[in-house]
Write an enzyme that holds these catalytic residues in place. Sequence first.
Site, mmCIF file in Angstrom:
data_model
loop_
_atom_site.group_PDB
_atom_site.id
_atom_site.type_symbol
_atom_site.label_atom_id
_atom_site.label_comp_id
_atom_site.label_asym_id
_atom_site.label_seq_id
_atom_site.Cartn_x
_atom_site.Cartn_y
_atom_site.Cartn_z
ATOM 1 N N ARG A 236 16.866 6.546 -58.075
ATOM 2 C CA ARG A 236 17.334 7.554 -58.856
ATOM 3 C C ARG A 236 17.722 6.871 -60.158
ATOM 4 O O ARG A 236 18.020 5.747 -60.270
ATOM 5 C CB ARG A 236 18.400 8.225 -58.248
ATOM 6 N N HIS A 284 8.702 10.476 -62.206
ATOM 7 C CA HIS A 284 9.415 10.643 -60.873
ATOM 8 C C HIS A 284 8.431 11.433 -60.031
ATOM 9 O O HIS A 284 8.553 12.712 -59.100
ATOM 10 C CB HIS A 284 10.416 11.719 -60.912
HETATM 11 P P1 NDP Z 1 17.638 6.113 -46.272
HETATM 12 O O1 NDP Z 1 18.914 6.781 -46.198
HETATM 13 O O2 NDP Z 1 16.840 6.002 -45.175
HETATM 14 O O3 NDP Z 1 17.904 4.672 -46.803
HETATM 15 C C1 NDP Z 1 18.927 4.250 -47.745
HETATM 16 C C2 NDP Z 1 19.234 2.648 -47.692
HETATM 17 O O4 NDP Z 1 20.117 2.253 -48.765
HETATM 18 C C3 NDP Z 1 19.666 2.248 -46.213
HETATM 19 O O5 NDP Z 1 19.091 1.244 -45.898
HETATM 20 C C4 NDP Z 1 21.123 2.131 -46.581
HETATM 21 O O6 NDP Z 1 21.636 1.221 -45.661
HETATM 22 C C5 NDP Z 1 21.105 1.551 -48.246
HETATM 23 N N1 NDP Z 1 22.345 1.725 -48.842
HETATM 24 C C6 NDP Z 1 23.068 2.908 -49.213
HETATM 25 N N2 NDP Z 1 24.205 2.689 -49.697
HETATM 26 C C7 NDP Z 1 24.145 1.232 -50.081
HETATM 27 C C8 NDP Z 1 25.262 0.514 -50.467
HETATM 28 N N3 NDP Z 1 26.170 0.798 -50.935
HETATM 29 N N4 NDP Z 1 24.923 -1.049 -50.390
HETATM 30 C C9 NDP Z 1 23.810 -1.452 -49.778
HETATM 31 N N5 NDP Z 1 23.006 -0.480 -49.132
HETATM 32 C C10 NDP Z 1 23.161 0.639 -49.419
HETATM 33 O O7 NDP Z 1 17.111 6.590 -47.651
HETATM 34 P P2 NDP Z 1 15.376 6.788 -47.830
HETATM 35 O O8 NDP Z 1 14.665 5.170 -47.768
HETATM 36 O O9 NDP Z 1 14.580 7.764 -47.308
HETATM 37 O O10 NDP Z 1 15.353 7.035 -49.393
HETATM 38 C C11 NDP Z 1 16.013 6.081 -50.523
HETATM 39 C C12 NDP Z 1 16.162 6.982 -51.864
HETATM 40 O O11 NDP Z 1 14.776 6.965 -52.360
HETATM 41 C C13 NDP Z 1 16.449 8.397 -51.570
HETATM 42 O O12 NDP Z 1 17.846 8.553 -51.807
HETATM 43 C C14 NDP Z 1 15.936 9.132 -53.078
HETATM 44 O O13 NDP Z 1 17.049 8.895 -54.185
HETATM 45 C C15 NDP Z 1 14.690 8.003 -53.530
HETATM 46 N N6 NDP Z 1 13.641 8.517 -53.467
HETATM 47 C C16 NDP Z 1 12.878 8.779 -54.496
HETATM 48 C C17 NDP Z 1 11.429 9.320 -54.562
HETATM 49 C C18 NDP Z 1 10.631 9.213 -55.956
HETATM 50 O O14 NDP Z 1 9.589 9.853 -55.851
HETATM 51 N N7 NDP Z 1 10.980 8.383 -57.038
HETATM 52 C C19 NDP Z 1 11.183 10.165 -53.318
HETATM 53 C C20 NDP Z 1 11.759 10.147 -52.107
HETATM 54 C C21 NDP Z 1 12.979 9.420 -52.278
HETATM 55 P P3 NDP Z 1 22.200 1.325 -44.386
HETATM 56 O O15 NDP Z 1 20.590 1.177 -43.818
HETATM 57 O O16 NDP Z 1 22.650 0.414 -43.568
HETATM 58 O O17 NDP Z 1 22.460 2.805 -44.109
HETATM 59 C C1 OXD Z 2 13.160 12.622 -53.714
HETATM 60 C C2 OXD Z 2 12.086 13.214 -53.483
HETATM 61 O O1 OXD Z 2 14.358 12.540 -53.239
HETATM 62 O O2 OXD Z 2 11.326 13.726 -53.941
HETATM 63 O O3 OXD Z 2 13.171 12.283 -54.913
HETATM 64 O O4 OXD Z 2 11.873 13.260 -52.038
#
Ligand code: NDP
Ligand code: OXD
Length: 321
Positions: A236, A284
């Site tokens: 993000r 994005h």
């Molecule tokens: P998940 O919830 O599956 O994974 C998030 C990861 O981040 C987990 O490993 C979590 O740790 C870690 N995390 C969260 N907070 C912290 C912290 N404070 N310190 C260290 N690690 C942290 O999310 P996804 O993988 O599905 O998606 C990740 C992000 O990707 C979404 O939230 C979104 O913002 C972005 N996204 C962007 C897209 C794009 O087109 N650009 C499309 C889709 C998603 P833990 O495993 O321990 O919980």
């Molecule tokens: C996001 C998505 O979270 O497209 O950005 O899923």
Amino acid sequence: MNKGALALLVHGGTENWSPERWKRRFEEVCSDRRVLQLPGAPFDPAEIHYAAVWKPAAGELAAFPNLRVIFNLGAGVDALMADSSLPKVPLVRVAVGDLTQRMTEYVVLHVLMHHRQEPYLRSSQREKRWAPKFQWPASAISVGIMGLGTLGANAAQALRQLGFRVSGWSRSRKVIDGIDCFHGAAQLEAFLQASDILVCLLPLTRDTRHILNRGLFAKLNYSSPMGAPVLINAGRGGLQNEADILACLDDGTLGAASLDVFANEPLAANSPFWTHPKIVLTPHNAADTDADEISKYVARQIERFEAGGALENVVDPTRGY
Ligand code: NDP
Ligand code: OXD
């Protein structure tokens, strides 16, 4: 008996988020219930049991007194977490193979682009300059992935298969075959010191806002064949301090950056990111959300929920993701 209606609140604005397309898909996969595209359709707020949303306005969901589940149509829920009137019902986020695969494609593409010196080779081609530079192997490069969740863990494994050394950082401890896993604030520095290319796939929460800043970049590895480290952010825009990124690219703290997300989207025409020579920019679309796949995912979850089963990928509001 009348099944509760599904309200569709999609306010994306881009082609991928065409509300009409989502409505057609939901009418196919939820053919036994009313699908209301809002705002616009006449409806009784009490008939709404489910809401499928992308960037609903703050307060919009609070208008449904019988809401049972909110389905966010994307993976990131930061926009919803910012709504203080969000109804206290389960919030389900997207975690499906299609989206994960698309993100892995983006990460592999951009890691390879920097590793194989593509920006230099493209400018050589434009200038008709036959001047190959030394090319190191993938095994000489360490990629560090911030966020080892649904998306990060898959990308990590794909990069490992290509021969990169891969590490990851998460909140809780992880064990992933072939990946060096770090977790928590105490292990962040060790993780950064091992990273030549830093990929960010964190969610945006109060703990991660502006985590990508000069102080963090300065801890990355500077002794790889690439020289200065590279940043790839597809999480993000709010994760990044944008002034720091520009300044760090200019003074050599960062060698290059691939950015898919920005604090303000769509990016303003006068943003310096558009023309910066060290930035590879995408709008994005690292992982587009596919209406076919996601509408089926939501329909399956509703069916299971109504049969008394558990919902999957429910957001923990205390963590914010
Ligand atoms: P998940 O919830 O599956 O994974 C998030 C990861 O981040 C987990 O490993 C979590 O740790 C870690 N995390 C969260 N907070 C912290 C912290 N404070 N310190 C260290 N690690 C942290 O999310 P996804 O993988 O599905 O998606 C990740 C992000 O990707 C979404 O939230 C979104 O913002 C972005 N996204 C962007 C897209 C794009 O087109 N650009 C499309 C889709 C998603 P833990 O495993 O321990 O919980
Ligand atoms: C996001 C998505 O979270 O497209 O950005 O899923």
